[in-house]
Design an enzyme around this catalytic site. Structure first.
Site, PDB file in Angstrom:
ATOM      1  N   ASN A 186     -10.665  -2.972  -5.730  1.00 43.26           N
ATOM      2  CA  ASN A 186      -9.766  -1.893  -6.026  1.00 43.26           C
ATOM      3  C   ASN A 186     -10.830  -0.992  -7.384  1.00 43.26           C
ATOM      4  OD1 ASN A 186      -6.901  -2.643  -5.928  1.00 43.26           O
ATOM      5  ND2 ASN A 186      -8.118  -1.713  -4.812  1.00 43.26           N
ATOM      6  N   ASP A 233       0.585  -1.024   0.220  1.00 46.53           N
ATOM      7  CA  ASP A 233      -0.114  -0.409   0.118  1.00 46.53           C
ATOM      8  C   ASP A 233      -0.138   1.005  -0.528  1.00 46.53           C
ATOM      9  OD1 ASP A 233      -2.325   1.837   0.387  1.00 46.53           O
ATOM     10  OD2 ASP A 233      -2.352   1.144   1.831  1.00 46.53           O
TER      11      ASP A 233
END
Ligand code: FPP
Length: 241
Positions: free
Chosen positions: A67, A19
């Protein structure tokens, strides 16, 4: 009872939530995709570090079922990055004896990408070094739902007796059926969430949340986290002998 899968002091299977690419790019005044490209470059360094520190399985979260909610241009950019990554890295991965697998639902992925994924799996099927698993369109709940569906189909077809179903049964239907459970899950970028990653498999994993943004995460920090794991005491819900 979960099986302890460590054969030494270190984690045999490390899973990483990569991330912070977007913030890394933003801090440089660049588009988010610039961060994803920088993040992709880090993958090689981390894979190459694994043999020296005893990590036999590395699983990385490249694209989640959530996502898709990103802008169309970011999603398209990421899909194109995955295609390019596979094409560009395939030979080096094979030469480094890395066995690559993909987990996640392939149904929503474009045909070209799925073909490249299949080819890379096949091309590295006889590699015996690090086992690299890349999660694309992966979500832990989605994986459990898909596994349950297949399990139910086997029951309906008379291949599985419902009375025999126990906690050893479902893992056989998960995308990760051939992998051991992760011992250590690392998330970069300062967020302390697991974001639907390996939900079933991580029941007894240790977690490390580090502030480093993924494109800045290198082999040195990875090695330190893996080393620190050896100092922990895993009891799997029991008491120390
Ligand atoms: C999270 O950062 C990262 C992703 C959603 C994509 C992960 C992809 C890569 C590291 C590169 C490609 C990988 C391979 C295997 C080729 P973010 O965009 O959520 O960052 P932010 O939280 O700072 O916005």
């Amino acid at each position: 009872m979960p099986k302890p899968i460590r054969d030494g002091a270190g984690p045999r299977h490390v899973a990483i939530i990569m991330d912070g690419n977007g913030r890394w790019a933003q801090r440089r005044g660049r588009p988010r995709l610039f961060g994803h490209h920088a993040g992709a470059k880090r993958v090689r360094e981390i894979v190459e570090a694994c043999p020296d520190i005893g990590v036999k399985y590395l699983t990385i979260f490249a694209f989640s079922t959530e996502n898709w909610r990103r802008t169309q241009s970011e999603v398209a950019g990421l899909m194109s990055l995955f295609r390019r990554y596979i094409t560009k890295e395939a030979r080096a991965l094979r030469e480094e004896n890395v066995r690559v697998r993909f987990i996640g639902d392939r149904v929503r992925l474009d045909d070209k990408l799925v073909t490249l994924m299949d080819e890379l799996e096949l091309m590295t099927a006889d590699c015996t070094g690090v086992n690299l698993t890349i999660a694309i369109n992966y979500g832990g709940r989605d994986e459990v739902a898909r596994a349950t569906k297949r399990l139910a189909e086997d029951v309906a077809a008379g291949k599985l007796d419902p009375a025999s179903v126990n906690e050893e049964t479902l893992p056989k239907y998960l995308d990760t059926c051939v992998l051991p459970d992760p011992d250590l899950v690392i998330r970069t970028s300062g967020e302390a969430r697991i974001s639907n990653f390996l939900l079933w498999q991580s029941a007894y994993a240790e977690y490390e949340f580090v502030d480093t943004l993924w494109p800045d995460f290198g082999a040195g920090e990875f090695g330190k986290l893996v080393g620190a794991y050896g100092t922990r005491d895993r009891r799997y819900g029991g008491v120390k002998a």
